[in-house]
Design a protein around this motif. Structure first.
Motif, mmCIF file in Angstrom:
data_model
loop_
_atom_site.group_PDB
_atom_site.id
_atom_site.type_symbol
_atom_site.label_atom_id
_atom_site.label_comp_id
_atom_site.label_asym_id
_atom_site.label_seq_id
_atom_site.Cartn_x
_atom_site.Cartn_y
_atom_site.Cartn_z
ATOM 1 N N ASN A 136 -76.422 29.506 -28.960
ATOM 2 C CA ASN A 136 -77.407 30.109 -29.855
ATOM 3 C C ASN A 136 -78.435 30.826 -28.979
ATOM 4 N N THR A 190 -82.121 42.013 -31.852
ATOM 5 C CA THR A 190 -81.972 41.430 -33.182
ATOM 6 C C THR A 190 -82.326 42.456 -34.241
ATOM 7 N N ASN A 248 -77.079 28.912 -37.757
ATOM 8 C CA ASN A 248 -76.720 30.138 -37.052
ATOM 9 C C ASN A 248 -75.213 30.175 -36.799
ATOM 10 N N GLN A 292 -72.194 32.532 -34.414
ATOM 11 C CA GLN A 292 -72.038 33.484 -33.317
ATOM 12 C C GLN A 292 -70.562 33.639 -32.988
ATOM 13 N N THR A 301 -68.150 35.279 -29.833
ATOM 14 C CA THR A 301 -68.190 35.778 -28.459
ATOM 15 C C THR A 301 -66.789 36.213 -28.038
ATOM 16 N N TYR A 333 -71.225 39.380 -27.483
ATOM 17 C CA TYR A 333 -71.476 38.369 -28.500
ATOM 18 C C TYR A 333 -72.389 38.923 -29.584
ATOM 19 N N GLY A 393 -73.961 37.775 -33.922
ATOM 20 C CA GLY A 393 -73.929 36.819 -35.015
ATOM 21 C C GLY A 393 -75.118 36.951 -35.933
ATOM 22 N N LYS A 448 -78.626 34.769 -37.280
ATOM 23 C CA LYS A 448 -79.569 33.657 -37.157
ATOM 24 C C LYS A 448 -80.214 33.382 -38.510
#
Length: 750
Positions: free
Chosen positions: A133, A242, A663, A665, A667, A677, A679, A681
């Motif tokens: 994370n 982000t 969260n 993710q 990779t 990677y 994802g 959050k």
């Protein structure tokens, strides 16, 4: 005839020259080369290490059968059988991180020991944990550690601290490479700015550790272990952005300087410059930040493998939060409300092993922290300097593993508040000793004591005892008991004393807090025939405090009252952790904590404010080797906690709801030296304003210009202020950031 003999001699000589062969190959971890791994032939003295590209070669081997093993600290040993007949062989190894809990740790006993053999329970989190994370600092990453919670202390500037087992942040000591350079004023900054790529592991001890580390190690300690330069990549970079506009960059390199020195350099840069106000209160939901940190670590080769390492870090941050129309032209004024903090900080630390027969180390550190901040029109200018040095003598005599030490700590603190009329400057000498007695393979006992002299408070003794019983190779029982103490400097630790409209009342000179703790820990390893294995770790604890200093928000809603508690406070609870390797690329872990944190005064017991009764964490990872994809799902959940209201009319919830941050993710590591990677959050889009009419009280009147008071100083309810409130941003228990995407790239060159 002579010619025939000559040809026979040539053929025999040639055949003899070809009777030895080589085995060569690579050692990889997660697709990346693993430098300086050990390669050896079992039941022989023949071995080698990989170079900086993870390559190795075993030379001059005769034909036959061999068992080749590859090992590296923190990884599972891998063995392969090889048969040499008439040519060289190529063998590659892929090492996985060791989930069997025999990592080397240093935190619990001030010496390197196997985690399984330590009488003090220590939790270890590797760099892989941080990658599950990705966060811009360690402070946020710790939200996925069971029993540990990052606590935000203000809705406006977003500074915070770390709670361990329900205890406030000042009870936690933060170390970097074993050195206590982070204290009070600087806790949140000590957990920011260290590139995650440079972290080898994080070690966490829950419970008092004052017998080894002195003041502030009352509730527990967090030791951030950075990589040794020889174990780091030649060059590395890790950057992510982000959906909110945050940008974080970690980069660095290592280099050899001459024949005896290696240097590791890391740089962290974080920037967030977007005005986000999703709850529509005209205040920033997330503090705007511009931060840079430069880290450098040197290792030197010395005769007889004696240690010498020196590291330093410089940190600068400019952060502000407040009304959306604020700019630096309003800094410190009473026209537009903003909280602006300029932080400049540098640290140096080192370890030098004396050139003598006995194993004696001199460890030292120094930090200088300068803070220039304003909270509305209230300035807070503070300087803190901490110098630390200690000698440690590590000695084994028969079944006694002894450690003796002497330490000297220098503290300087000064600010512009009324509580600090002159600079607080003190030097505290200390001596400590411990003896770990190994009765047999199953039982050991550690006893230790520390003596500190503080001329403000006199003699301070902190003993401890730890018993380890290992009935089988797969079961460990640990019983720990000890004491702790903490000397309080109010304004370095209580952000609420600086922000908002509450008056700060200090009723008396504050004496050191003292604690008495007992912890029982049981660890079980369970191996199944199908290759799956589990690690179960359970702890129960009880801590009793005297002279506790707990901010009183309840007696008068317009005040924060500080005094030594005329009574006692306790924290007790139970926690469990389960780690599982399920095979087929699946790993999982889960943990939960139930705790009761309360204070008793005048025979009345109340729950501590901003303390959850239960919490939980989990992670689930799946690696699909065919596609080079790894899927990570992480989360945390927190139970209700009592919140600081401003009076009986305050319409905000008195207790927080149960809330969760989750969260995911993905990779991809199929490229050489590169990982990609991304994802989501905060999947549930949880924020603390849900279910509340507002979070910041009187956000439309931050200087209380339209608040009316009676003759006793109490707020009067009016048409403009029906709830009788003053401006207060301290009603906060979780982050204001909602759901957001993130995307990043890692590059490592070995």
């Amino acid at each position: 005839m002579k010619l025939i003999k000559f040809f026979i001699f040539i053929l025999f000589t040639t055949a003899s020259a070809q009777t030895t062969f080589n085995i060569h190959g690579k050692v990889l971890s997660e697709g990346q080369p693993l430098p300086f791994a050990n390669i050896y032939i079992e039941n022989s003295k023949k071995g080698t290490t990989t170079n900086d590209k993870g390559e190795f070669i075993l030379e001059n081997l005769k034909p036959g059968d061999y068992s080749i093993a590859a090992s590296f600290t923190g990884y599972v040993v891998q063995k392969k059988n090889a048969t040499i007949e008439d040519k060289d062989l190529n063998i590659n190894f892929k090492l996985n991180e060791n989930d069997a809990l025999d990592e080397v740790i240093v935190t619990g006993t001030l010496k390197a020991v196997s985690r399984l053999e330590s009488p003090v329970p220590v939790e270890v989190y590797s760099s892989t944990f941080l990658k599950k994370n990705p966060t811009p600092n360690i402070f946020e990453a710790l939200q996925n550690v069971n029993g540990v919670r990052p606590q935000l202390n203000c809705n406006v500037c977003n500074t915070g601290d770390i709670h361990i087992n329900g205890l406030e942040g000042p009870y936690t000591l933060v170390l970097i490479d074993g050195m206590p350079i982070v204290s009070g004023l600087s806790t949140v900054y000590g957990l920011s700015g260290i590139p995650n790529s440079l972290i080898e592991q994080i070690e966490i001890v829950k419970g008092p550790a004052s017998s080894l580390y002195g003041s502030e190690a009352v509730g527990g300690l967090i030791n951030i272990i950075t990589k040794r330069p020889e174990n780091a990549p030649r060059f590395f970079a890790d950057a992510f952005i982000t959906g909110w506009g945050e940008m974080n960059i970690d980069t660095g390199f290592k280099a050899k300087v001459g024949e005896k020195a290696t240097v590791l350099v890391g740089i962290n840069y974080y920037k967030f410059n977007e005005l986000v106000d999703n709850n529509n209160d005209n205040f920033t939901d997330l503090t705007l930040q511009d931060r840079i940190s430069i880290f450098q670590k040197w290792d030197f080769k010395r005769a007889n493998n004696k240690k010498l390492s020196v590291a330093g870090r410089y940190f600068y941050e400019d952060r502000w939060g407040g009304e959306l129309q604020w700019n630096k032209g309003y800094r410190g004024g009473n026209e537009v409300y903003g909280e602006s903090i300029y932080t400049s900080r540098f640290e140096i630390l080192g370890n030098y092993e004396l050139p003598i027969t006995e194993k004696v180390n001199f460890q030292f550190s120094y930090s200088d922290h300068d803070q220039n901040s304003v909270y509305g029109n209230t300035p807070y200018l503070a300087q803190q300097r901490i110098g630390f040095g200690q000698f440690i003598w590590d000695k084994k005599i028969n079944n006694h593993d002894l450690l003796f030490g002497t330490a000297l700590r220098y503290n300087y603190y000064n600010d512009n508040t009324a509580a600090t009329t002159t600079a607080d400057e003190i030097t505290i000498p200390s001596v400590f000793a411990q003896d770990e007695i190994a009765f047999n393979k199953k039982q050991s006992l550690l006893v230790g004591m520390r003596y500190d002299y503080d001329n403000r408070h006199g003699n301070i003794f902190t003993p401890r005892i730890a018993y380890r019983y290992k009935p089988t190779d797969d079961d460990i029982i640990r019983l720990n008991a000890g004491t702790g103490f903490r000397v309080v400097n109010l304004f370095t630790e209580e952000h609420a004393a600086l922000t908002g409209a509450r008056d700060v009342i200090i009723e008396e000179a504050l004496d050191p807090e003292k604690s008495y703790n007992v912890t029982l820990n049981y660890l079980k390893k369970l191996y199944l025939k199908n290759g799956m294995y589990f690690t179960l770790d359970t702890s129960a604890w009880y801590t009793y405090f005297t002279n506790a200093i707990i901010p009183d928000y309840d007696t008068n809603p317009n005040q924060i009252i500080y005094s030594n508690l005329d009574g006692y406070s306790t924290t007790k609870g139970i926690s469990f952790n389960v780690d599982a390797v399920l095979g087929s690329g699946i790993k999982a872990s889960a943990g939960g904590t139930y705790q009761d944190v309360s204070q008793t005064e005048d025979s009345i017991t109340t729950d501590q404010i901003l303390t959850e009764s239960f919490s939980g964490v989990w992670s689930f990872s799946y690696k699909n080797y065919a596609t080079n994809l790894t899927f990570d799902y992480t989360g945390s959940i927190y139970g209700p906690m009592r919140l600081p209201l401003l009076g009986d009319l305050d319409p905000r919830q008195e207790h927080s709801p149960t809330w969760s941050i989750q969260n995911i993710q993905i990779t991809h590591d199929g490229f050489d030296n590169i990982e990609i990677y991304g994802g989501v959050k905060n999947l549930l889009n949880w924020t603390p304003n849900k279910g509340n009419p507002f979070i910041i009280a009187r956000a439309d009147d931050p200087f209380d210009e339209n608040v009316q008071f009676d003759g006793n100083g109490d707020v009067i309810a009016t048409a403009d202020n029906p709830y009788a409130l003053t401006f207060d941003p301290s009603y906060v228990y979780g982050p204001n950031q909602g759901i957001r995407l993130f995307f990043g790239v890692r590059y490592n060159l070995y």
